[in-house]
Write a protein that holds these residues in place. Structure first.
Motif, PDB file in Angstrom:
ATOM      1  N   GLN A 200      38.882 -31.495   5.384  1.00  0.00           N
ATOM      2  CA  GLN A 200      39.358 -31.962   6.686  1.00  0.00           C
ATOM      3  C   GLN A 200      40.842 -31.663   6.859  1.00  0.00           C
ATOM      4  O   GLN A 200      41.286 -31.250   7.935  1.00  0.00           O
ATOM      5  N   LYS A 201      41.644 -31.847   5.790  1.00  0.00           N
ATOM      6  CA  LYS A 201      43.071 -31.542   5.856  1.00  0.00           C
ATOM      7  C   LYS A 201      43.298 -30.060   6.113  1.00  0.00           C
ATOM      8  O   LYS A 201      44.165 -29.684   6.904  1.00  0.00           O
ATOM      9  N   ILE A 202      42.515 -29.215   5.430  1.00  0.00           N
ATOM     10  CA  ILE A 202      42.631 -27.769   5.642  1.00  0.00           C
ATOM     11  C   ILE A 202      42.308 -27.426   7.101  1.00  0.00           C
ATOM     12  O   ILE A 202      43.025 -26.658   7.748  1.00  0.00           O
ATOM     13  N   LYS A 203      41.259 -28.030   7.615  1.00  0.00           N
ATOM     14  CA  LYS A 203      40.841 -27.770   8.994  1.00  0.00           C
ATOM     15  C   LYS A 203      41.931 -28.171   9.988  1.00  0.00           C
ATOM     16  O   LYS A 203      42.249 -27.423  10.924  1.00  0.00           O
ATOM     17  N   ILE A 204      42.521 -29.351   9.785  1.00  0.00           N
ATOM     18  CA  ILE A 204      43.589 -29.828  10.681  1.00  0.00           C
ATOM     19  C   ILE A 204      44.769 -28.865  10.673  1.00  0.00           C
ATOM     20  O   ILE A 204      45.318 -28.508  11.721  1.00  0.00           O
ATOM     21  N   ASN A 205      45.169 -28.430   9.483  1.00  0.00           N
ATOM     22  CA  ASN A 205      46.305 -27.516   9.377  1.00  0.00           C
ATOM     23  C   ASN A 205      46.011 -26.153   9.980  1.00  0.00           C
ATOM     24  O   ASN A 205      46.888 -25.538  10.588  1.00  0.00           O
ATOM     25  N   LEU A 206      44.790 -25.676   9.835  1.00  0.00           N
ATOM     26  CA  LEU A 206      44.433 -24.392  10.430  1.00  0.00           C
ATOM     27  C   LEU A 206      44.513 -24.446  11.947  1.00  0.00           C
ATOM     28  O   LEU A 206      44.959 -23.486  12.590  1.00  0.00           O
ATOM     29  N   VAL A 207      44.094 -25.556  12.533  1.00  0.00           N
ATOM     30  CA  VAL A 207      44.193 -25.722  13.981  1.00  0.00           C
ATOM     31  C   VAL A 207      45.664 -25.715  14.414  1.00  0.00           C
ATOM     32  O   VAL A 207      46.040 -25.046  15.383  1.00  0.00           O
ATOM     33  N   GLU A 208      46.508 -26.447  13.688  1.00  0.00           N
ATOM     34  CA  GLU A 208      47.937 -26.492  13.998  1.00  0.00           C
ATOM     35  C   GLU A 208      48.575 -25.116  13.872  1.00  0.00           C
ATOM     36  O   GLU A 208      49.394 -24.708  14.702  1.00  0.00           O
ATOM     37  N   LEU A 209      48.204 -24.389  12.831  1.00  0.00           N
ATOM     38  CA  LEU A 209      48.785 -23.065  12.594  1.00  0.00           C
ATOM     39  C   LEU A 209      48.401 -22.076  13.689  1.00  0.00           C
ATOM     40  O   LEU A 209      49.197 -21.207  14.053  1.00  0.00           O
ATOM     41  N   GLN A 210      47.204 -22.208  14.224  1.00  0.00           N
ATOM     42  CA  GLN A 210      46.801 -21.322  15.316  1.00  0.00           C
ATOM     43  C   GLN A 210      47.627 -21.592  16.565  1.00  0.00           C
ATOM     44  O   GLN A 210      47.970 -20.677  17.315  1.00  0.00           O
ATOM     45  N   SER A 211      47.965 -22.847  16.781  1.00  0.00           N
ATOM     46  CA  SER A 211      48.822 -23.192  17.910  1.00  0.00           C
ATOM     47  C   SER A 211      50.234 -22.654  17.697  1.00  0.00           C
ATOM     48  O   SER A 211      50.860 -22.104  18.613  1.00  0.00           O
ATOM     49  N   ILE A 212      50.729 -22.792  16.478  1.00  0.00           N
ATOM     50  CA  ILE A 212      52.062 -22.292  16.122  1.00  0.00           C
ATOM     51  C   ILE A 212      52.127 -20.779  16.267  1.00  0.00           C
ATOM     52  O   ILE A 212      53.136 -20.224  16.732  1.00  0.00           O
TER      53      ILE A 212
END
Length: 225
Positions: free
Chosen positions: A43-55
């Motif tokens: 879940q942590k990996i998934k959250i960070n991947l979503v944030e990174l795509q926005s960045i």
């Protein structure tokens, strides 16, 4: 959001490694990572991947991308920075055929041929191996920025290898901050000068000598959740 195959593979390898170590301790006691913990990690990996795509959408060609690795080597290397120990590694962003790539000089097991690498933004910033990433942007005119990018690509095409000696005087080998530094100072019409760090008689360019440059602005700092 689906976790990319690359991250699934890396996560699985990391999980199996921890599982193997925990199962082969000196007392031969079997200890496993709980299912609950493994789900939390995913879940942590998934959250960070979503944030990174926005960045990712905010990055421009010529931006400087930094990261803090979570391995022992990265944690040691960032302490070489004389003024700011936030980041351990640095690269150069470019957009090619609508794809964002990071050019960077790196050695070690993840780069067997030791040559300057061209990687996707997702690989460079992956949340399995890193604790944080940043975006920095130099206030220089578009022509100078294009010359900078062209010089960085030229070094990549020359297959410059990683400089294990961290020798700033040589040009046939480069470490990460040196690669960014020389892409600037050896490009056409460059007018930038950079601070050089010292540890006794050892002279070098640190990641912070790039990011703390007077004409460099921090656009974003993201600490992984």
């Amino acid at each position: 959001m689906m976790i990319p195959h690359y991250f699934k593979k890396r996560w699985l390898l990391s999980y199996l490694f921890i599982f193997f170590i925990s199962c082969t301790n000196q007392q031969n006691k079997v200890t496993t990572i709980s299912f609950k913990d493994s789900i939390a990690l995913q879940q942590k990996i998934k959250i960070n991947l979503v944030e990174l795509q926005s960045i990712k959408a905010t990055i421009q060609a010529g931006d400087i991308i930094t990261r803090e690795g979570n391995d022992f080597t990265s944690q040691s290397l960032k302490k070489l920075n004389r003024r700011d120990e936030t980041f351990s590694h640095i690269g150069i962003a470019n957009i090619e055929n609508n794809q964002l790539y990071i050019y960077h000089a790196i050695g070690g097991e993840w780069n067997p041929n030791q040559q300057i690498k061209k990687e996707s933004f997702e690989t460079f910033t992956n949340p399995i191996d890193n604790n944080a990433m940043g975006i920095y942007r130099f206030n220089i005119n578009p022509i100078a920025k294009q010359y900078f990018i062209e010089k960085a690509i030229n070094f990549y095409q020359q297959k410059i290898i990683f400089d294990l000696d961290f020798d700033l005087k040589t040009n046939d080998k480069m470490y990460c901050a040196e690669y960014v530094y020389k892409s600037f100072v050896q490009s056409k019409n460059n007018e930038l000068t950079f601070n050089h760090s010292h540890i006794k008689q050892f002279e070098f360019i640190g990641v912070d000598d790039i990011t703390l440059h007077p004409q460099c602005k921090n656009i974003l700092l993201y600490v992984y959740k």
